[in-house]
Enzyme design. Structure first.
Site, PDB file in Angstrom:
ATOM      1  N   TYR A  55       0.842  -1.200   0.000  1.00  0.00           N
ATOM      2  CA  TYR A  55       0.000   0.000   0.000  1.00  0.00           C
ATOM      3  C   TYR A  55       0.881   1.255   0.000  1.00  0.00           C
ATOM      4  O   TYR A  55       0.670   2.181  -0.786  1.00  0.00           O
ATOM      5  CB  TYR A  55      -0.942  -0.010   1.210  1.00  0.00           C
TER       6      TYR A  55
ATOM      7  N   GLU B 105     -11.683   5.549   4.023  1.00  0.00           N
ATOM      8  CA  GLU B 105     -11.265   6.484   5.082  1.00  0.00           C
ATOM      9  C   GLU B 105     -12.391   6.749   6.080  1.00  0.00           C
ATOM     10  O   GLU B 105     -12.139   6.871   7.271  1.00  0.00           O
ATOM     11  CB  GLU B 105     -10.758   7.803   4.489  1.00  0.00           C
TER      12      GLU B 105
ATOM     13  N   TRP C 185      -5.562   1.776  10.213  1.00  0.00           N
ATOM     14  CA  TRP C 185      -5.628   1.641   8.760  1.00  0.00           C
ATOM     15  C   TRP C 185      -5.397   0.189   8.340  1.00  0.00           C
ATOM     16  O   TRP C 185      -5.983  -0.290   7.384  1.00  0.00           O
ATOM     17  CB  TRP C 185      -4.628   2.587   8.095  1.00  0.00           C
TER      18      TRP C 185
END
Length: 185
Positions: A17, A39, A47
């Site tokens: 990522y 998000e 995350w």
């Protein structure tokens, strides 16, 4: 061995990522919407939790197709609440539907969501020059402004912290630290 930003763990998912997506400018509305969904679901969570569930989200939310999501009937909402592969938060699931509808309103008004969101940075990324993690902010006056505008339009789960993380994710700001191999020289 590549030197990466301080937040990257040994997880291959995280490394991938970081190396391929985070901080890379995104102008495509479909991808901008995907990150908006991810998000907003991340609010209050880590995350990596979202990254681990990303494929499940993709499947559950029709490949992040905002046109489909905007028309979800109550039965689809109810089925999402039962989907153990995603974050089963009633308000966040409801907000995904609402935000899809509002995303299309913004597209109508500005021609694309991309034009709207990138107008905040004059269409080009802000390149920050942070040397260590303590320097990287959680919010900025600009994320405050974007958050306020989106909330005024009715968007949900778009607080300033979420919006700054969004800006980082879609490359509106480049917050790779100066010692990271992704830092633009």
């Amino acid at each position: 061995m590549k030197n990466r930003c301080f937040w990257v763990t040994d997880s291959e998912l995280y490394k991938d990522y970081h190396d391929k997506e985070w901080g890379t400018p995104v102008f495509d509305d479909a991808t901008l919407f995907e990150f908006l969904i991810l998000e907003t679901f991340q609010a209050g969570l880590s995350w990596i939790t979202i990254l681990n569930k990303r494929e499940n989200f993709k499947k559950a939310f029709d490949n992040f197709d905002y046109q489909k999501i905007a028309k979800y009937p109550e039965s689809k909402y109810e089925s999402l609440l039962q989907d153990a592969g995603i974050i089963r938060n009633k308000l966040k699931i409801r907000s995904a539907i609402t935000n899809a509808q509002l995303f299309m309103e913004v597209q109508k008004e500005f021609g694309s969501f991309s034009k709207f969101i990138w107008s905040y940075v004059d269409g080009k990324p802000i390149i920050n020059k942070f040397n260590k993690k303590e320097e990287v902010p959680a919010t900025t006056p600009l994320s405050d402004k974007i958050s306020k505008d989106l909330k005024k339009r009715g968007f949900k789960f778009v607080g300033s912290t979420v919006m700054y993380a969004y800006m980082q994710a879609v490359g509106m700001v480049n917050d790779h630290t100066t010692d990271c191999f992704k830092y633009p020289n």
